[in-house]
Design a protein around this motif. Structure first.
Motif, PDB file in Angstrom:
ATOM      1  N   ILE A  54     -15.524  48.582  11.551  1.00  0.00           N
ATOM      2  CA  ILE A  54     -16.759  48.739  12.260  1.00  0.00           C
ATOM      3  C   ILE A  54     -17.824  49.180  11.616  1.00  0.00           C
ATOM      4  N   ASP A  55     -19.109  48.548  11.825  1.00  0.00           N
ATOM      5  CA  ASP A  55     -20.174  49.450  11.155  1.00  0.00           C
ATOM      6  C   ASP A  55     -21.290  49.949  12.116  1.00  0.00           C
ATOM      7  N   LEU A  56     -21.450  51.067  11.868  1.00  0.00           N
ATOM      8  CA  LEU A  56     -22.150  51.908  12.855  1.00  0.00           C
ATOM      9  C   LEU A  56     -23.569  51.632  13.039  1.00  0.00           C
ATOM     10  N   ASP A  57     -24.066  50.894  12.031  1.00  0.00           N
ATOM     11  CA  ASP A  57     -25.557  50.199  12.264  1.00  0.00           C
ATOM     12  C   ASP A  57     -25.516  48.774  12.742  1.00  0.00           C
ATOM     13  N   ILE A  58     -24.398  48.081  12.604  1.00  0.00           N
ATOM     14  CA  ILE A  58     -24.450  46.492  12.932  1.00  0.00           C
ATOM     15  C   ILE A  58     -23.207  46.538  13.994  1.00  0.00           C
ATOM     16  N   PRO A  59     -23.526  46.091  15.394  1.00  0.00           N
ATOM     17  CA  PRO A  59     -22.420  45.897  16.160  1.00  0.00           C
ATOM     18  C   PRO A  59     -21.658  44.834  15.876  1.00  0.00           C
ATOM     19  N   LYS A  60     -20.116  44.782  16.096  1.00  0.00           N
ATOM     20  CA  LYS A  60     -19.202  43.615  16.007  1.00  0.00           C
ATOM     21  C   LYS A  60     -19.445  42.475  16.460  1.00  0.00           C
ATOM     22  N   TRP A  61     -19.619  42.837  17.811  1.00  0.00           N
ATOM     23  CA  TRP A  61     -19.697  41.474  18.484  1.00  0.00           C
ATOM     24  C   TRP A  61     -21.360  41.410  19.012  1.00  0.00           C
ATOM     25  N   GLN A  62     -22.034  40.243  18.748  1.00  0.00           N
ATOM     26  CA  GLN A  62     -23.307  40.373  18.941  1.00  0.00           C
ATOM     27  C   GLN A  62     -23.633  38.838  19.723  1.00  0.00           C
ATOM     28  N   LEU A  63     -24.907  39.211  20.448  1.00  0.00           N
ATOM     29  CA  LEU A  63     -25.407  38.287  21.355  1.00  0.00           C
ATOM     30  C   LEU A  63     -24.215  37.677  22.328  1.00  0.00           C
ATOM     31  N   ASP A  64     -24.330  36.138  22.456  1.00  0.00           N
ATOM     32  CA  ASP A  64     -23.326  35.705  23.571  1.00  0.00           C
ATOM     33  C   ASP A  64     -21.840  36.416  23.447  1.00  0.00           C
TER      34      ASP A  64
ATOM     35  N   ILE B  45     -40.301  49.194   9.520  1.00  0.00           N
ATOM     36  CA  ILE B  45     -40.363  48.775  10.931  1.00  0.00           C
ATOM     37  C   ILE B  45     -41.751  48.711  11.199  1.00  0.00           C
ATOM     38  N   CYS B  46     -41.929  47.995  12.102  1.00  0.00           N
ATOM     39  CA  CYS B  46     -43.551  47.848  12.564  1.00  0.00           C
ATOM     40  C   CYS B  46     -44.238  48.737  13.604  1.00  0.00           C
TER      41      CYS B  46
ATOM     42  N   PHE C 120     -34.534  42.632  16.426  1.00  0.00           N
ATOM     43  CA  PHE C 120     -34.341  43.986  16.628  1.00  0.00           C
ATOM     44  C   PHE C 120     -32.953  44.199  15.594  1.00  0.00           C
ATOM     45  N   ARG C 121     -33.038  44.949  14.387  1.00  0.00           N
ATOM     46  CA  ARG C 121     -31.978  45.178  13.736  1.00  0.00           C
ATOM     47  C   ARG C 121     -31.315  46.527  13.127  1.00  0.00           C
ATOM     48  N   ASN C 122     -31.941  47.502  14.300  1.00  0.00           N
ATOM     49  CA  ASN C 122     -31.364  48.748  14.417  1.00  0.00           C
ATOM     50  C   ASN C 122     -31.779  49.474  13.042  1.00  0.00           C
ATOM     51  N   THR C 123     -32.923  48.955  12.640  1.00  0.00           N
ATOM     52  CA  THR C 123     -33.709  49.873  11.530  1.00  0.00           C
ATOM     53  C   THR C 123     -33.910  51.305  11.904  1.00  0.00           C
ATOM     54  N   LYS C 124     -33.682  52.281  11.165  1.00  0.00           N
ATOM     55  CA  LYS C 124     -34.151  53.780  11.770  1.00  0.00           C
ATOM     56  C   LYS C 124     -35.378  54.155  11.872  1.00  0.00           C
ATOM     57  N   GLY C 125     -35.608  54.451  13.102  1.00  0.00           N
ATOM     58  CA  GLY C 125     -37.090  54.804  13.467  1.00  0.00           C
ATOM     59  C   GLY C 125     -37.618  53.563  14.259  1.00  0.00           C
ATOM     60  N   TYR C 126     -36.894  52.542  14.491  1.00  0.00           N
ATOM     61  CA  TYR C 126     -37.378  51.312  15.304  1.00  0.00           C
ATOM     62  C   TYR C 126     -38.002  51.453  16.580  1.00  0.00           C
ATOM     63  N   LEU C 127     -39.140  50.938  17.126  1.00  0.00           N
ATOM     64  CA  LEU C 127     -39.977  51.328  18.103  1.00  0.00           C
ATOM     65  C   LEU C 127     -40.057  50.251  18.898  1.00  0.00           C
ATOM     66  N   SER C 128     -39.629  50.075  20.048  1.00  0.00           N
ATOM     67  CA  SER C 128     -39.674  48.900  21.025  1.00  0.00           C
ATOM     68  C   SER C 128     -41.435  48.607  21.454  1.00  0.00           C
ATOM     69  N   PRO C 129     -41.518  47.115  21.249  1.00  0.00           N
ATOM     70  CA  PRO C 129     -43.182  47.008  21.431  1.00  0.00           C
ATOM     71  C   PRO C 129     -43.244  47.273  22.984  1.00  0.00           C
ATOM     72  N   LEU C 130     -44.571  47.573  23.396  1.00  0.00           N
ATOM     73  CA  LEU C 130     -45.159  47.850  24.534  1.00  0.00           C
ATOM     74  C   LEU C 130     -46.205  47.061  25.063  1.00  0.00           C
ATOM     75  N   VAL C 131     -46.252  46.842  26.424  1.00  0.00           N
ATOM     76  CA  VAL C 131     -47.458  46.075  26.944  1.00  0.00           C
ATOM     77  C   VAL C 131     -47.765  47.063  28.204  1.00  0.00           C
ATOM     78  N   ALA C 132     -48.676  47.348  28.303  1.00  0.00           N
ATOM     79  CA  ALA C 132     -49.109  48.186  29.415  1.00  0.00           C
ATOM     80  C   ALA C 132     -49.956  47.394  30.305  1.00  0.00           C
ATOM     81  N   ILE C 133     -49.584  47.570  31.736  1.00  0.00           N
ATOM     82  CA  ILE C 133     -50.257  46.983  32.860  1.00  0.00           C
ATOM     83  C   ILE C 133     -51.203  47.795  33.462  1.00  0.00           C
ATOM     84  N   ARG C 134     -52.458  47.602  33.414  1.00  0.00           N
ATOM     85  CA  ARG C 134     -53.522  48.463  34.105  1.00  0.00           C
ATOM     86  C   ARG C 134     -53.880  47.668  35.452  1.00  0.00           C
ATOM     87  N   PHE C 135     -53.531  48.382  36.610  1.00  0.00           N
ATOM     88  CA  PHE C 135     -54.137  47.994  37.823  1.00  0.00           C
ATOM     89  C   PHE C 135     -55.574  48.324  38.111  1.00  0.00           C
TER      90      PHE C 135
END
Length: 309
Positions: free
Chosen positions: A71-81, A151-152, A256-271
């Motif tokens: 196994i690779d601790l950074d890359i999953p063995k089974w991916q996507l489908d 990372i972005c 997403f490739r599990n790069t250290k410090g990766y931040l998920s992009p966000l969208v804020a919804i303001r009511f």
């Protein structure tokens, strides 16, 4: 003359009391036995179990070492489908209700009380990692993706009315809800744009936005986002929405490739003007050609309720 056979009979042990029998069991001075065994017998059985459990421990660690080679601790063995989570990401929202209401999706507060601070504190905790310094983050834009190993950045200061400085709008009865797309390793969106067309179920306003944004000379692709009231009454009570900083997740955050410090992009919804004193059921959807929606299983979408008193 035949020798006389001497018969020997078994003599039962002398009867002793319980206490005396127990003391003899602990230590028999005649046979030098402790707990029914001599010192040599105890040494043999102790040596056996030491070797036995040492062998088991060695076998376990040997198998563990062989397993870690596969196994690779950074890359999953089974991916996507091939993986358990599949290749259809879902949406998540923040802030979340208290832990004691783990199954609840209701965001409720009274504008006149201080209980709205719970929700803003939750957002401060959630966004903390977005405000921390990280030399691994770089500025990205369309056509300017992050180089390998970087990372972005997600610039929280660009969220205008949905920042900690504005109390995320909760004190003004204009609450902000943050949406995030669940991470799936190596998943690449297939975008809706002016060239590829739009989905049938898209809201009319979003269809128009897709054509306007992606018809430009430098096309800007997004995993688009739309939020609507689930029922006609919810649509009316929800009021206008503002999507910050854009109505979707920019393409340069994927895959997403599990790069250290990766931040998920966000969208804020303001009511902007939600009706107060009523429960509003809201469903938000993520739009890409390889995102499929299932309301029952919440695939590609998320549901929550909002109530402002």
């Amino acid at each position: 003359m035949a020798e006389k056979t001497v018969e020997q009979y078994y003599l039962p042990p002398p009867k002793v009391g319980r206490w005396e029998g127990f003391r003899t069991f602990l230590w028999n001075s005649e046979t030098h036995q402790f707990l029914g065994r001599t010192g040599a017998s105890w040494a043999k059985i102790l040596l056996f179990y030491v070797l036995f459990y040492a062998s088991l421990t060695g076998f376990f660690f040997a198998m563990l070492a062989i397993f870690y080679q596969t196994i690779d601790l950074d890359i999953p063995k089974w991916q996507l489908d091939e993986s358990l989570i599949g290749s259809n990401p879902g949406l998540g929202f923040r802030p979340m209700p208290p832990e004691e209401n783990v199954e609840s999706t209701l965001i409720w507060y009274n504008q006149k009380d201080d209980n709205w601070k719970y929700w803003t504190n939750q957002l401060d905790v959630f966004l903390k990692e977005y405000t921390e310094e990280n030399p691994n983050r770089v500025h990205c834009d369309f056509g300017e993706e992050a180089p390998p190993g970087k990372i972005c950045d997600v610039d929280i200061t660009s969220f205008h009315n949905c920042t900690s400085a504005t109390e995320f709008g909760y004190a003004r009865a204009q609450p902000c809800i943050f949406l995030k797309l669940n991470k799936i390793f190596n998943w690449r969106p297939t975008y809706y744009n002016a060239t590829s067309g739009v989905a049938e179920g898209m809201p009319k306003e979003l269809k128009s936005l897709v054509h306007n944004v992606t018809n430009a000379d430098s096309r800007k692709d997004y995993v688009w986002v739309s939020c609507e009231g689930e029922n006609p009454a919810d649509v009316e009570n929800m009021g206008d929405l503002e999507y910050i900083p854009a109505q979707g997740f920019a393409s340069y955050y994927f895959p997403f490739r599990n790069t250290k410090g990766y931040l998920s992009p966000l969208v804020a919804i303001r009511f902007v003007r939600p009706k107060t004193g009523v429960l509003i059921n809201i469903e938000c959807k993520a739009w890409a050609k390889n995102i499929f929606h299932d309301r029952a299983e919440r695939r590609g979408s998320v549901h929550f309720e909002l109530m402002v008193d």
